[in-house]
Scaffold this active site. Structure first.
Site, PDB file in Angstrom:
ATOM      1  N   ASN A 201       0.835  -1.228  -0.038  1.00 34.66           N
ATOM      2  CA  ASN A 201      -0.021  -0.038   0.073  1.00 34.66           C
ATOM      3  C   ASN A 201       0.887   1.390  -0.085  1.00 34.66           C
ATOM      4  O   ASN A 201       0.370   2.440   0.086  1.00 34.66           O
ATOM      5  CB  ASN A 201      -1.117  -0.052   1.339  1.00 34.66           C
ATOM      6  CG  ASN A 201      -0.285  -0.057   2.599  1.00 34.66           C
ATOM      7  OD1 ASN A 201       0.791  -0.300   2.587  1.00 34.66           O
ATOM      8  ND2 ASN A 201      -0.876  -0.296   3.678  1.00 34.66           N
ATOM      9  N   GLU A 210       3.275  -8.793   5.262  1.00 33.13           N
ATOM     10  CA  GLU A 210       4.434  -8.237   4.274  1.00 33.13           C
ATOM     11  C   GLU A 210       5.723  -8.492   4.220  1.00 33.13           C
ATOM     12  O   GLU A 210       6.421  -9.143   3.109  1.00 33.13           O
ATOM     13  CB  GLU A 210       4.231  -6.590   3.859  1.00 33.13           C
ATOM     14  CG  GLU A 210       2.777  -6.284   3.504  1.00 33.13           C
ATOM     15  CD  GLU A 210       2.749  -4.617   3.978  1.00 33.13           C
ATOM     16  OE1 GLU A 210       1.751  -4.193   3.085  1.00 33.13           O
ATOM     17  OE2 GLU A 210       3.146  -4.141   4.678  1.00 33.13           O
ATOM     18  N   ASP A 455      56.196   1.626 -28.534  1.00 33.82           N
ATOM     19  CA  ASP A 455      54.634   1.683 -28.653  1.00 33.82           C
ATOM     20  C   ASP A 455      54.066   0.817 -29.180  1.00 33.82           C
ATOM     21  O   ASP A 455      54.034   0.517 -30.448  1.00 33.82           O
ATOM     22  CB  ASP A 455      54.591   3.172 -29.125  1.00 33.82           C
ATOM     23  CG  ASP A 455      54.758   4.278 -28.520  1.00 33.82           C
ATOM     24  OD1 ASP A 455      55.678   4.093 -27.444  1.00 33.82           O
ATOM     25  OD2 ASP A 455      54.320   5.459 -28.544  1.00 33.82           O
ATOM     26  N   HIS A 511      63.298   1.042 -29.344  1.00 34.62           N
ATOM     27  CA  HIS A 511      64.180   1.395 -28.443  1.00 34.62           C
ATOM     28  C   HIS A 511      64.816   0.059 -27.803  1.00 34.62           C
ATOM     29  O   HIS A 511      64.284  -0.795 -27.869  1.00 34.62           O
ATOM     30  CB  HIS A 511      63.711   2.342 -27.579  1.00 34.62           C
ATOM     31  CG  HIS A 511      63.306   3.383 -28.073  1.00 34.62           C
ATOM     32  ND1 HIS A 511      63.999   4.865 -27.735  1.00 34.62           N
ATOM     33  CD2 HIS A 511      62.364   3.918 -29.053  1.00 34.62           C
ATOM     34  CE1 HIS A 511      63.186   6.008 -28.426  1.00 34.62           C
ATOM     35  NE2 HIS A 511      62.356   5.363 -29.199  1.00 34.62           N
ATOM     36  N   SER A 599      54.409  -3.785 -37.924  1.00 34.38           N
ATOM     37  CA  SER A 599      55.549  -4.356 -37.851  1.00 34.38           C
ATOM     38  C   SER A 599      55.805  -5.011 -36.393  1.00 34.38           C
ATOM     39  O   SER A 599      54.914  -4.661 -35.633  1.00 34.38           O
ATOM     40  CB  SER A 599      56.943  -3.579 -38.164  1.00 34.38           C
ATOM     41  OG  SER A 599      56.581  -2.102 -37.772  1.00 34.38           O
TER      42      SER A 599
END
EC number: 4.1.1.65
Length: 654
Positions: A201, A210, A455, A511, A599
């Site tokens: 309710n 409940e 990278d 590197h 590569s």
């Protein structure tokens, strides 16, 4: 529903007929099931993977930082369109709905994010224009450090600039808020949400009937036997009704002592009774309580996947394309995902769809490789030489802006040593230098710490056997085949293998990973296959042992002799070295560069000379490449000094 109001109903009224009670419980279970179905719809939407990393990972208490509630409110853009926004944290991405406001989109979308002490904490927010059928266009982005939110006392609205992915210009602003939830308040919030389901309710109070329905729906027999005792403990004034806040706190306390909820009512997963922290995390994220705002849709791995238009979603549904983490081959290799080590996010590698289809046809079938044996190898050689000449022409400089635009969120022009108009040919730009300090070298003063050579997208394996299990599928791959008879020795056969794959958009100078003296260079002629994972993961192709390559042997004090292999690939016919035999070099020094194309560099360490960093090995064991930069830490020497095994014997003078 057979209930009176919470204020007037007593515990005696809960003893309805067994049929009525059974009916109520069944209806309640159905309501919980609806929440469960809704949750799974959002988890699986738009993703080929069912994994929700926020919910499956078990955390230790010391690793738990908190749960952040991130809310995207609105944005202000420089031009008009329809917009959507994505939030990426770690290996998960969420998206808002599309806003119809063209210049000032409003989303009011939110998501709860789990923060770990050693995990991802920088969230990327990307804004896309949505006027395309198959592909939406990334317009702007920003990054926010969620750990910094801990220094703020309260939730408040922030205005953050949105940057153009390819330049430093501002294209708009986004308004957002972020708060860190208190664990106790999080548990109370969850409990209130569960309890509200049986507040029939909507008066904010629960009767015993409940509350009893809810406990019975959980299926916990022990809790069912104690429910009256629990309810009376909360009903201090004895009026037969308890406020949800009071009952929520009681449930939180009880959950710690003797859990009432043994399985998640949303997804059905069984919860560990002894692991209160991860139970709380699971329930909070699974039953994502909102504040009336729209919850972002999840289940995506990258913002590109989340922003795809309906044409891609149809192809994904039909299995023509898919997003997956890990080893992929054949038709499922439509998207290459890598883990960005810096941001701790998954990112998608950009490759033209026509090129992907061509590589599949050639490298993932016997027929394709059969054509290679019948003259296509010579054709690739010819194409690479022709393309090399083209990229050295003055006219090729016209392609530089288009190339930068294509990879606008992956090329940082602010790091490049010279402005774009300095480069007179495309190859000059391709082998571009970076500004001093753009790539800091980890532990520069310590030669016993190796660093990343390029990278690149990195794969690292303790042994060659591991590399064959998780990555290299060419049937004839071997260390002897890679290094050649002039360099290879028995110490390399069971050694550590590190693969650095450079994509066209990367900085293409490589590197030194270690300090030492260059002993020799050995040229090994060969083909120019692509080094893309589609070929490397193919059982029909032996990329690394058949491609043209140069092996450099570096003699070091801390790692023994390290074999550095520079491998050419399709469109890469030229490998240039800037150092010569006999040179003493420091780690991080430039070694050379590749001309136009993708590569690879492979470093082979002698057995038991290096311990690779755990995160790199863990990703590689998942067949997931790690995006690294020059100078990032790779691993530490485990080689014992030559005299370390000699006993410490005092010299005796007679």
């Amino acid at each position: 529903m057979g209930h009176g109001t919470s204020k007037n109903e007593t515990s005696e009224e809960s003893t309805d007929s067994s049929g009525s009670m059974s009916s109520r419980i069944e209806k309640l279970r159905q309501r919980l099931h609806l929440h469960r179905h809704h949750h799974h719809h959002h988890r699986l939407h738009g993703s080929g993977s069912n994994l929700n990393s926020q919910l499956t990972k078990q955390l230790l208490k010391e690793d738990f930082v908190g749960i952040a509630l991130l809310r995207l409110i609105r944005a202000e853009m420089k031009f008009k369109d329809k917009w959507l926004s994505c939030v990426t944290l770690g290996e998960q991405t969420f998206r808002t709905a599309i806003s119809d406001q063209t210049d000032k989109p409003v989303w009011n979308s939110e998501k709860k994010l789990l923060l770990e002490r050693k995990g991802a904490h920088v969230a990327r927010i990307s804004v896309f224009e949505t006027n395309r059928l198959s592909k939406n266009n990334l317009v702007g982005y920003c990054e926010i450090d969620l750990f910094e939110i801990f220094t703020q006392d309260s939730d408040f609205e922030m205005k953050v600039d949105l940057k153009d992915p390819s330049a430093a210009t501002v294209v708009g602003s986004i308004y957002l808020s972020c708060s860190i939830e208190d664990p106790i308040e999080t548990e109370k919030s969850f409990a209130r949400r569960i309890l509200s389901i049986v507040d029939y309710n909507d008066d904010g109070n629960l009767s015993f009937a409940e509350f009893s329905d809810l406990i019975d729906a959980f299926g916990n027999q022990l809790a069912a036997n104690k429910k009256e005792e629990l309810f009376k403990a909360a009903d201090e004034d004895g009026n037969g009704a308890v406020s949800m806040d009071e009952l929520a706190m009681l449930l939180v306390v009880q959950q710690e002592k003797n859990p009432l909820i043994n399985c998640c009512p949303v997804c059905g997963e069984v919860l560990k009774v002894s692991d209160r922290l991860n139970t709380m995390i699971h329930l909070t994220l699974c039953f994502d309580e909102g504040t009336g705002n729209q919850v972002m849709t999840g289940g995506f791995l990258t913002d590109k996947q989340a922003s795809n238009g309906w044409m891609f979603k149809v192809s994904e549904w039909a299995h023509f394309s898919s997003y997956e983490v890990g080893l992929r081959s054949g038709s499922s290799a439509s998207h290459i995902l890598v883990f960005d080590r810096r941001t701790k996010r998954l990112v998608e590698e950009i490759i033209d769809a026509k090129i992907i289809m061509s590589m599949r046809a050639i490298y993932q079938s016997k027929l394709g490789l059969g054509l290679m044996d019948k003259g296509a190898k010579e054709l690739l050689q010819s194409i690479s030489e022709k393309q090399g000449r083209k990229m050295d022409s003055v006219e090729s400089a016209q392609d530089i802006p288009k190339f930068v635009d294509m990879f606008k969120d992956q090329i940082n022009l602010s790091e490049v040593k010279y402005p774009l108009d300095h480069f007179k040919t495309f190859n000059e730009f391709f082998i571009r230098e970076l500004k001093p300090g753009a790539r800091p070298i980890a532990c520069m003063e310590r030669d016993d710490v190796a660093v990343c050579a390029g990278d690149s997208r990195l794969m690292a394996f303790k042994t060659v056997t591991d590399s064959l299990r998780f990555w290299i599928k060419g049937r004839k791959f071997s260390i002897q085949g890679l290094l050649g008879t002039e360099v290879c020795s028995s110490t390399y056969v069971d050694g550590t293998l590190v693969i650095f794959r450079l994509a066209p958009q990367d900085y293409h100078r490589f590197h030194f990973p270690v300090s030492g003296t260059i002993e020799k260079f050995v040229d090994i002629p060969g083909c120019l296959y692509t080094v893309n994972p589609i070929a490397v993961n193919s059982k029909y192709c032996n990329v690394f042992t058949e491609n043209k390559r140069v092996v450099a042997l570096i003699s070091t004090a801390d790692f023994g002799k390290v074999a550095f292999v520079a491998i050419g690939a399709t469109m890469v016919g030229s490998i240039t070295f800037s150092r010569k035999e006999g040179d003493y070099v420091k780690k991080g020094d430039e070694f050379g560069y590749f001309s136009f194309g993708g590569s690879t560099v492979i470093c082979v360490f002698e057995k038991d000379t290096i311990k690779i960093d755990d995160d790199l090995l863990e990703n590689s064991a998942r067949s997931l490449e790690t995006l690294v930069s020059v100078g990032m830490r790779l691993g530490i020497s485990t080689k014992k000094p030559a005299n370390s095994e000699l006993p410490n014997i005092k010299k005796i003078v007679l």
